[in-house]
Write a protein that holds these residues in place. Structure first.
Motif, PDB file in Angstrom:
ATOM      1  N   LYS A  64       0.706  -1.224  -0.028  1.00 10.49           N
ATOM      2  CA  LYS A  64       0.070   0.006  -0.008  1.00 10.49           C
ATOM      3  C   LYS A  64       1.047   1.336  -0.060  1.00 10.49           C
ATOM      4  O   LYS A  64       0.588   2.250  -0.406  1.00 10.49           O
ATOM      5  CB  LYS A  64      -0.817   0.027   1.258  1.00 10.49           C
ATOM      6  CG  LYS A  64      -2.145  -0.826   1.059  1.00 10.49           C
ATOM      7  CD  LYS A  64      -2.836  -1.216   2.242  1.00 10.49           C
ATOM      8  CE  LYS A  64      -3.139  -0.019   3.129  1.00 10.49           C
ATOM      9  NZ  LYS A  64      -3.727   1.092   2.697  1.00 10.49           N
ATOM     10  N   GLN A  98      -3.426   8.815   4.486  1.00  7.69           N
ATOM     11  CA  GLN A  98      -3.936   7.649   5.751  1.00  7.69           C
ATOM     12  C   GLN A  98      -2.554   6.659   5.642  1.00  7.69           C
ATOM     13  O   GLN A  98      -2.021   6.360   6.681  1.00  7.69           O
ATOM     14  CB  GLN A  98      -4.999   7.120   5.412  1.00  7.69           C
ATOM     15  CG  GLN A  98      -5.328   5.748   6.074  1.00  7.69           C
ATOM     16  CD  GLN A  98      -5.831   6.189   7.793  1.00  7.69           C
ATOM     17  OE1 GLN A  98      -5.641   7.634   8.049  1.00  7.69           O
ATOM     18  NE2 GLN A  98      -6.057   5.190   8.666  1.00  7.69           N
ATOM     19  N   SER A 142     -14.769   5.406  -3.354  1.00  6.22           N
ATOM     20  CA  SER A 142     -13.730   4.642  -2.668  1.00  6.22           C
ATOM     21  C   SER A 142     -14.181   3.178  -3.149  1.00  6.22           C
ATOM     22  O   SER A 142     -13.210   2.284  -3.263  1.00  6.22           O
ATOM     23  CB  SER A 142     -14.068   4.670  -1.161  1.00  6.22           C
ATOM     24  OG  SER A 142     -14.849   4.155  -0.630  1.00  6.22           O
ATOM     25  N   GLN A 187     -20.712   3.646   5.625  1.00  7.90           N
ATOM     26  CA  GLN A 187     -20.415   4.940   5.228  1.00  7.90           C
ATOM     27  C   GLN A 187     -19.354   5.065   4.179  1.00  7.90           C
ATOM     28  O   GLN A 187     -18.705   6.287   3.790  1.00  7.90           O
ATOM     29  CB  GLN A 187     -20.069   5.761   6.533  1.00  7.90           C
ATOM     30  CG  GLN A 187     -18.861   5.257   7.324  1.00  7.90           C
ATOM     31  CD  GLN A 187     -17.431   5.702   7.013  1.00  7.90           C
ATOM     32  OE1 GLN A 187     -17.317   6.965   7.179  1.00  7.90           O
ATOM     33  NE2 GLN A 187     -16.439   5.016   6.560  1.00  7.90           N
ATOM     34  N   ALA A 188     -18.836   4.114   3.418  1.00  4.79           N
ATOM     35  CA  ALA A 188     -17.664   4.356   2.343  1.00  4.79           C
ATOM     36  C   ALA A 188     -18.395   4.977   1.216  1.00  4.79           C
ATOM     37  O   ALA A 188     -19.542   4.986   0.961  1.00  4.79           O
ATOM     38  CB  ALA A 188     -17.278   2.829   2.077  1.00  4.79           C
ATOM     39  N   GLU A 213     -14.093   1.728  11.276  1.00  6.03           N
ATOM     40  CA  GLU A 213     -14.530   2.775  12.479  1.00  6.03           C
ATOM     41  C   GLU A 213     -15.879   2.874  12.717  1.00  6.03           C
ATOM     42  O   GLU A 213     -16.300   2.973  13.939  1.00  6.03           O
ATOM     43  CB  GLU A 213     -13.877   3.830  12.029  1.00  6.03           C
ATOM     44  CG  GLU A 213     -13.852   5.097  13.345  1.00  6.03           C
ATOM     45  CD  GLU A 213     -13.147   6.494  12.889  1.00  6.03           C
ATOM     46  OE1 GLU A 213     -12.363   6.643  12.761  1.00  6.03           O
ATOM     47  OE2 GLU A 213     -14.199   7.262  12.046  1.00  6.03           O
ATOM     48  N   ALA A 214     -16.816   2.813  11.685  1.00  6.37           N
ATOM     49  CA  ALA A 214     -18.063   2.959  11.778  1.00  6.37           C
ATOM     50  C   ALA A 214     -18.763   1.826  12.654  1.00  6.37           C
ATOM     51  O   ALA A 214     -19.904   2.060  13.059  1.00  6.37           O
ATOM     52  CB  ALA A 214     -18.657   3.278  10.523  1.00  6.37           C
ATOM     53  N   SER A 230      -6.533   9.413   0.809  1.00 12.24           N
ATOM     54  CA  SER A 230      -6.115   7.967   1.226  1.00 12.24           C
ATOM     55  C   SER A 230      -4.629   7.734   1.476  1.00 12.24           C
ATOM     56  O   SER A 230      -4.157   7.098   2.316  1.00 12.24           O
ATOM     57  CB  SER A 230      -6.627   7.149   0.307  1.00 12.24           C
ATOM     58  OG  SER A 230      -6.538   5.854   0.608  1.00 12.24           O
ATOM     59  N   HIS A 268     -10.818  10.049  -3.518  1.00 13.04           N
ATOM     60  CA  HIS A 268     -10.637   8.867  -2.434  1.00 13.04           C
ATOM     61  C   HIS A 268      -9.073   8.748  -2.363  1.00 13.04           C
ATOM     62  O   HIS A 268      -8.392   8.791  -1.268  1.00 13.04           O
ATOM     63  CB  HIS A 268     -11.038   7.655  -2.838  1.00 13.04           C
ATOM     64  CG  HIS A 268     -10.706   6.544  -1.928  1.00 13.04           C
ATOM     65  ND1 HIS A 268     -11.203   6.685  -0.657  1.00 13.04           N
ATOM     66  CD2 HIS A 268      -9.937   5.345  -1.861  1.00 13.04           C
ATOM     67  CE1 HIS A 268     -10.657   5.610   0.120  1.00 13.04           C
ATOM     68  NE2 HIS A 268      -9.865   4.921  -0.590  1.00 13.04           N
ATOM     69  N   VAL A 285      -9.996   5.399  13.302  1.00 12.36           N
ATOM     70  CA  VAL A 285      -8.753   4.800  12.238  1.00 12.36           C
ATOM     71  C   VAL A 285      -7.390   5.654  12.193  1.00 12.36           C
ATOM     72  O   VAL A 285      -6.387   5.130  11.609  1.00 12.36           O
ATOM     73  CB  VAL A 285      -9.420   5.043  10.556  1.00 12.36           C
ATOM     74  CG1 VAL A 285     -10.541   4.029  10.494  1.00 12.36           C
ATOM     75  CG2 VAL A 285      -9.943   6.446  10.419  1.00 12.36           C
ATOM     76  N   THR A 291      -8.408  -0.529   2.491  1.00 14.15           N
ATOM     77  CA  THR A 291      -8.635   0.857   1.338  1.00 14.15           C
ATOM     78  C   THR A 291      -9.018   1.871   1.955  1.00 14.15           C
ATOM     79  O   THR A 291      -9.758   2.606   1.040  1.00 14.15           O
ATOM     80  CB  THR A 291      -9.404   0.027   0.150  1.00 14.15           C
ATOM     81  OG1 THR A 291     -10.603  -0.437   0.726  1.00 14.15           O
ATOM     82  CG2 THR A 291      -8.714  -1.048  -0.533  1.00 14.15           C
ATOM     83  N   ASN A 292      -8.765   2.124   3.147  1.00 19.53           N
ATOM     84  CA  ASN A 292      -9.098   3.186   3.691  1.00 19.53           C
ATOM     85  C   ASN A 292     -10.487   3.962   3.506  1.00 19.53           C
ATOM     86  O   ASN A 292     -10.740   5.059   3.310  1.00 19.53           O
ATOM     87  CB  ASN A 292      -8.079   4.467   3.245  1.00 19.53           C
ATOM     88  CG  ASN A 292      -6.574   3.906   3.284  1.00 19.53           C
ATOM     89  OD1 ASN A 292      -6.380   3.267   4.444  1.00 19.53           O
ATOM     90  ND2 ASN A 292      -5.882   4.473   2.367  1.00 19.53           N
ATOM     91  N   GLN A 293     -11.460   2.888   3.581  1.00 20.12           N
ATOM     92  CA  GLN A 293     -12.952   3.197   3.642  1.00 20.12           C
ATOM     93  C   GLN A 293     -13.458   3.612   5.111  1.00 20.12           C
ATOM     94  O   GLN A 293     -14.613   4.175   4.884  1.00 20.12           O
ATOM     95  CB  GLN A 293     -13.759   2.346   2.789  1.00 20.12           C
ATOM     96  CG  GLN A 293     -13.218   2.227   1.343  1.00 20.12           C
ATOM     97  CD  GLN A 293     -14.024   0.837   0.813  1.00 20.12           C
ATOM     98  OE1 GLN A 293     -13.740  -0.128   1.056  1.00 20.12           O
ATOM     99  NE2 GLN A 293     -14.566   1.287  -0.365  1.00 20.12           N
ATOM    100  N   TYR A 294     -12.777   3.209   5.963  1.00 20.28           N
ATOM    101  CA  TYR A 294     -13.241   3.449   7.303  1.00 20.28           C
ATOM    102  C   TYR A 294     -14.505   2.842   7.769  1.00 20.28           C
ATOM    103  O   TYR A 294     -15.261   3.251   8.513  1.00 20.28           O
ATOM    104  CB  TYR A 294     -13.190   4.984   7.638  1.00 20.28           C
ATOM    105  CG  TYR A 294     -12.066   5.780   7.313  1.00 20.28           C
ATOM    106  CD1 TYR A 294     -10.656   4.947   7.121  1.00 20.28           C
ATOM    107  CD2 TYR A 294     -11.870   6.921   6.593  1.00 20.28           C
ATOM    108  CE1 TYR A 294      -9.461   5.400   6.669  1.00 20.28           C
ATOM    109  CE2 TYR A 294     -10.767   7.700   6.220  1.00 20.28           C
ATOM    110  CZ  TYR A 294      -9.787   6.819   6.227  1.00 20.28           C
ATOM    111  OH  TYR A 294      -8.448   7.369   5.731  1.00 20.28           O
ATOM    112  N   GLU A 295     -15.074   1.798   7.049  1.00 18.28           N
ATOM    113  CA  GLU A 295     -16.224   1.147   7.606  1.00 18.28           C
ATOM    114  C   GLU A 295     -15.908   0.469   8.801  1.00 18.28           C
ATOM    115  O   GLU A 295     -16.834   0.231   9.719  1.00 18.28           O
ATOM    116  CB  GLU A 295     -16.597  -0.006   6.716  1.00 18.28           C
ATOM    117  CG  GLU A 295     -17.072   0.398   5.268  1.00 18.28           C
ATOM    118  CD  GLU A 295     -18.470   0.732   5.123  1.00 18.28           C
ATOM    119  OE1 GLU A 295     -18.699   2.073   5.331  1.00 18.28           O
ATOM    120  OE2 GLU A 295     -19.492   0.118   5.262  1.00 18.28           O
TER     121      GLU A 295
END
Lengths: 226, 658, 252
Positions: free
Chosen positions: A19, A184, A110, A105-106, C222-223, A181, A177, C231, C216-220
């Motif tokens: 990544k 992060q 993304s 919430q994605a 955390e939710a 990203s 995204h 995150v 893939t940094n979608q943060y599901e």
């Protein structure tokens, strides 16, 4: 050789390492996009400025500069694509499907990264054949005289413009995204910095989209430069 | 035949017993340690700490838990904190004071030497946990914060928000995983103990069932450690986890281990009331709420009736119509009165018909005055997460309406009898944590359960188990021994018997029936009549259970009804012994309240104003002992063995919280 | 009282294929918890001769991390900061259809019905999620002051209950939030520094070896996290891993 290969395999064989490669190559491509856009926008200053810029690019480091950049970008692109495809395959293997699927919430962008990415890849190939390799011999002739003219002629084709606009929109979806990203993955995001990062990535994406789209729109719909 | 038990307390002054005992304890040569296998049943604070530490010392350890991971043991649910005599607050705390508070809190029914040792090692526990990375609350200067808890006069409670048990258990779990990784501990999750195996009278192995494949198998070792928690679920409804059970301890009791003081059960005053007969468990609200909340019911039954029918709301009840009964009865401790006293007071007002909540079993815990005094934001910062939890469960906003609470079974002080080395009367069988009986007497103080679990696991058993192992030849027992074969066969046939009944009632229906009976007659208040009724009813339940329970499915795969059935069968047998204990203990002390034995207006202590009428009345001369029960089969009453409690250092006094 | 339809994943053993079955859940009290609703349904199934729906549960107060149901596609339901056992039926409406599935991930094989094997998470912790300190060797607890901010951040990460909702919610079944929470908990504390690099490298490698997907940094995650773990800890782990990898490969 081993001393070189070892760190590379250590990076490639780890999820975070891979990544990291995606993020770093993504960063290079994002920066390239900004440069590319600035160059492109010179078109609004007129044929002379644009052609001079094109000439300067090709003459940098006695003509070597452009090749260094091309090779660098190609390497980045290959790593970016290879790593994401490998990651996506691993992700699919890791995750069985739910019978009743839901998203908490994605964002949409993304969730279509691989598809926006592959479309962009197809576009990049077309774009290179179109404006760099110039498979169209007529366009190649025009380019020799004036790259400015080449752009104007190139964008007078409706299908080209349409594909270009779709690709740019997907690119921006990819960036919206991807840029955030990147922060992060590289470890620079925090809850406090998140709004700033969101602002930066959305702002950057918007500028890229407006900038790149404005040219074919101006040419095709408003007959700019014709 | 009844006999007097020897607790093997070392000689010498109280504060030197433990250091002297450590010096006198046997050591095992490091090269020999790895030849000893220790079976640890349970992976909570006591079991997990013991397994990790024994492995660090070089013993071979096998650890078993019924959960899918050792991190889920019920120690995780402790909210409040852990006591330690660190005196970081410079408020006059000391080992001596913690010792005295614990002895007094236990209503002078615990062993002096054990409790003193507990207070001594409490300081090492905090050091150990901090070194493991347990994120205790800190002050701005970076040092550890403390709070006063459960009515203690000093601030000696270390805490990690409202999740102290979780954080301590995770520290312990990480240490355990570290040893698993190094190969010192072989972990068996989703595995339940179904029998203890004795070879020549020594505990040398266990029979377990794999809860995934259903396979029953044997494990042999040189010693067995049981750290399997308490038996609160004998009441069906309790704050314990659904899986908590008495099976391990009871199986040991069936093999001859003595069960001590089973009637000592702790009722926690602040739980969310029962809402219906489908209810599966009760949820504890942290006791810290009593620091600012005021507990009341209406003065009149009529108002209570209106509140129950929701014709009026609590805020419509005028101050003059409210009875802040704890403040009235116990003016100096008020809402912070000890757990047993507060719980009984709540039961009394509900028995008078003044209870609220739709079932009539509930009292208010009101933050109206505290909110006025401190402001809502302070209340929010102190109790925000608890208020949120209450809202989630009860569906009512406690910022607007007072909370409803009612006492619930929370902890059991009784357990398998152990000596000073934490070894039961069966050689080789060691018992730690809530599963043993030793440190809390008749009542446990808040924030002391975590302390005891970790003390036993980290600091006591690693030293004392060597005294037993040094007398043993390592690896002497093998799963091929006939004792194992026989126990395995017995276990298999019991499983098959359960599966073969195919009756008409679910396991839960029996458990509920038993629980209700125990709650009514062997719960917060007990009397002869009720206990005798239980002793008549329980055998009937047992009989019906073995004829009419329905367990669908097979034994060779995951089968949760089968798991539950085995546990409930053991609870039924155990409940009988519990009632025998409660019946024979003709006094009131701590968590055991016999209505026949309470202070009345006739007593001079009440007349002089020293104690309130209705308080527990101990009889130290006749009942100053540990009652350890020997199981004699279902058709015979258990035999009582006594361990006299000798107080050399403290003088038993009457607990008065007036 | 509510009348509901349940669509429940039934699978007898890990070898079976499994399928969704439909159950009527009639007359369910609104005050009941979600798991109590399943208890009621199970009692009816048992009494009508069937085998009950198996699910993991224990403390039923949101702290042990046993319960693990995916409700209408979301682990622990769409309500925020909650475990399955803390859901109450008053959140549902008359006539609702509720889809109940196990926490899915290839690394979480189904044991039976809604029970999955989450031991991979234990193995990630075993790989390095601890501070290697022998019992009895610790210095006085107050000899190492820790800033309140660090202690609080460490606690935020340590609040993880190991339920696996983060993994089940992730479209890639990635275990990054779970792993990062432990790396970050111990990395925030001075006691955790000596093993900091070794810890992150071995934990991430174990995570990869277990067959979890990639972030893939979608943060599901955390939710879905019942303890709402941020995150941010993943970003921190990424940083820690990179620096540890560079040190391992190129410096020491």
């Amino acid at each position: 050789m081993n001393a070189l290969l070892c760190p590379i395999t250590a990076v490639w064989n780890s999820s975070i390492g891979k990544k990291l490669l995606v993020a770093l190559t993504g960063l290079a491509l994002v920066l390239f996009l900004a440069g590319h856009l600035i160059g492109n926008l010179l078109i609004y200053l007129g044929a002379e400025a644009f052609d001079e810029y094109a000439k300067a690019l090709h003459e940098a480091l006695r003509g070597g500069g452009v090749w260094i950049a091309r090779i660098g970008l190609l390497v980045c692109l290959v790593i970016h694509v290879a790593a994401t495809i490998s990651l996506t395959r691993a992700n699919r293997a890791a995750s069985p499907k739910y019978q009743h699927e839901a998203v908490i919430q994605a964002t949409k962008s993304s969730r279509i990264m691989i598809w926006s990415g592959l479309t962009i890849l197809a576009f990049v190939i077309f774009h290179l054949l179109h404006f760099t390799v110039r498979v169209d011999s007529e366009l190649a002739e025009i380019a020799k005289a004036s790259p400015h003219k080449m752009v104007i002629v190139g964008f007078s084709n409706g299908l080209v413009v349409l594909f270009y606009l779709i690709a740019m929109t997907l690119l921006c979806s990819h960036l919206s995204h991807g840029v955030a990203s990147m922060f992060q993955t590289l470890g620079f995001r925090s809850r406090k910095a998140a709004p700033l990062i969101a602002f930066l990535s959305k702002g950057y994406t918007l500028v890229i989209w407006l900038g790149f789209c404005s040219i074919p729109i101006a040419i095709y719909f408003f007959h700019f430069g014709c | 035949m009844s006999f007097v038990l020897d607790s093997k307390i070392p000689a010498g002054p109280l504060d030197q017993k433990w250091s002297k005992h450590k010096m006198d304890s046997k050591l095992i040569n490091p090269a020999n340690k790895r030849k000893f296998t220790i079976l640890v049943v349970g992976s909570g604070l006591a079991g997990g700490a013991a397994a990790a530490t024994l492995s660090e010392l070089g013993y071979k350890v096998k650890c078993f838990c019924y959960q899918d991971s050792p991190r889920r043991a019920h120690s995780i649910a402790a909210q409040g904190g852990i006591n330690a005599a660190k005196n970081y607050q410079n408020d006059g705390d000391s080992v001596r004071r913690l010792f005295y508070d614990t002895i007094k809190g236990g209503d002078f029914r615990s062993r002096e030497a054990n409790v003193h040792r507990l207070a001594e090692v409490s300081v090492n526990i905090i050091d150990q946990c901090v070194a493991q990375g347990v994120p205790f609350a800190r002050e701005y200067g970076g040092l550890l914060d403390n709070r006063s808890f459960g009515g203690a006069q000093v601030s000696r409670t270390f805490y990690a928000r409202g999740q102290t048990g979780q954080q301590l258990l995770i520290g312990c779990y990480q240490a355990l995983e570290k040893e698993i990784h190094k190969g010192g501990v072989e972990m068996h999750p989703r595995t339940e103990l179904l029998d203890l195996v004795l070879v020549d009278g020594h505990a040398k192995g266990i029979i377990v069932r794999d809860l995934v494949t259903g396979k029953v198998s044997s494990h042999a070792g040189d010693a067995v450690i049981m750290a399997t928690g308490g038996y609160g679920n004998v009441f069906f409804l309790s704050t314990n986890a659904m899986g908590c059970n008495v099976t391990a301890a009871w199986r040991a009791a069936r093999r001859g281990a003595l069960f001590a003081n089973p009637c000592y059960t702790q009722i926690h005053p602040t739980c969310i009331p029962v809402s219906g007969d489908y209810q599966s468990k009760l949820t504890l609200m942290s006791e810290s709420l009593r620091n600012d909340g005021r507990i009341w019911v209406p003065k009149s039954k009529e108002t209570a009736e209106k509140l129950r029918k929701k014709q009026i709301t609590a805020d419509q009840v005028a101050d003059d119509d409210r009875d802040y009964f704890l403040e009235r009865k116990y003016p100096s401790f008020g809402n912070l009165s000890p757990r047993d006293i507060s719980s009984r007071a709540a039961k009394e007002v509900c028995d008078e018909g003044r209870g609220i909540a739709p079932t009539g079993l509930g009292v208010y815990l009101d933050f109206r005055d505290a909110t006025k005094r401190l402001g809502e934001s302070t209340i929010r910062s102190r109790y925000g997460n608890l208020f949120q939890m209450y809202d989630k469960i009860a569906g009512e906003d406690p910022y607007k309406q007072p909370m409803m609470i009612y006492p619930a079974v929370h902890y059991t002080m009784g357990g398998l009898w152990v000596d000073y080395n934490l070894m039961s009367n069966i050689p080789g069988l060691h018992v730690l944590g809530e599963a043993n009986f030793s440190d809390h007497g008749a009542n446990r103080l808040g924030a002391s359960a975590l302390m005891q679990g970790l003390a036993d696991g980290y600091f006591v058993i690693p030293t004392t188990i060597a005294n037993y192992l040094a007398t043993q030849k390592p690896g002497s027992a093998s799963v091929n021994d006939s004792a194992f074969k026989q126990a395995e066969e017995e276990t298999n046939s019991r499983v098959n018997q359960l599966l073969g009944i195919n009756g008409k009632r679910t396991v839960d229906s029996f458990h509920r029936e038993l629980g209700l009976l125990m709650w009514d007659n062997c719960g917060m208040a007990r009397n002869k009549e009720g206990l005798e009724e239980n002793l008549k009813r329980i055998p009937e339940i047992r009989e019906e259970f073995w004829q009419n329970v329905r367990i669908p499915g097979a034994g060779n795969l995951a089968n949760m009804e089968l798991e539950k059935a085995g546990r409930v069968a053991d609870f039924i047998e155990f409940a009988e012994v519990m009632c025998h204990d409660a019946l024979s203990r003709e006094e009131s002390c701590g968590g055991h309240f016999r209505t026949e034995h309470q202070y009345t207006e006739a007593d001079p202590e009440v007349q002089s104003g020293f104690i309130a009428s209705g308080e527990a009345k101990r009889h130290d001369d006749t009942f100053g002992y540990v009652a350890a029960w020997q199981y004699n089969g279902n058709d015979q009453a258990p035999t009582l063995h006594k361990e006299p409690l000798i107080f050399e250092d403290v003088h038993p006094s009457v607990r008065s919280y007036k | 009282m509510l009348n509901l339809t349940l669509k429940v994943w039934r699978q007898k053993t890990s070898q079976d294929t499994g399928s969704m079955e439909t159950y009527d859940a009639k007359n369910i009290p609104e005050e009941a918890s979600f798991l109590e609703m399943l208890d009621i349904v199970n009692t009816r199934i048992i009494m009508s001769g069937g085998e009950p729906i198996h699910f993991d549960h224990d403390c039923r107060e949101g702290i042990c991390g046993s319960c693990s149901l995916t409700i209408n596609g979301v682990p622990h339901s769409k309500e925020k900061g909650i475990t399955t056992c803390q859901i109450h039926m008053r959140k549902f409406k008359e006539g609702d259809t509720i889809w109940i599935e196990p926490f899915r991930a290839r690394a979480f094989p189904v044991v039976r019905d809604l029970i999955v094997d989450r031991s991979a998470m234990d193995r990630i912790i075993a790989a390095g999620g601890y501070i290697d300190v022998r019992t009895g060797s610790a210095v006085d607890a107050n000899s190492i002051p820790i800033s309140k901010m660090d202690a609080d951040s460490a606690f935020d990460a340590a609040a993880c209950i190991g339920c696996g909702a983060c993994i089940a919610a992730c479209k890639n079944s990635s275990a990054m939030l779970f792993t990062a929470a432990k790396v970050s908990h111990l990395g925030h504390l001075p006691q955790g520094q000596p093993e900091r690099d070794k810890r992150v490298l071995s934990m991430v490698r174990q995570m990869d070896a277990e067959g979890f997907g990639n972030c893939t940094n979608q943060y599901e995650c955390e939710a879905a996290c019942p303890k709402e773990i941020s995150v941010d800890h993943i970003a921190r782990m990424n940083r820690d891993f990179t620096s540890a990898l560079i040190k391992e490969q190129l410096i020491s």
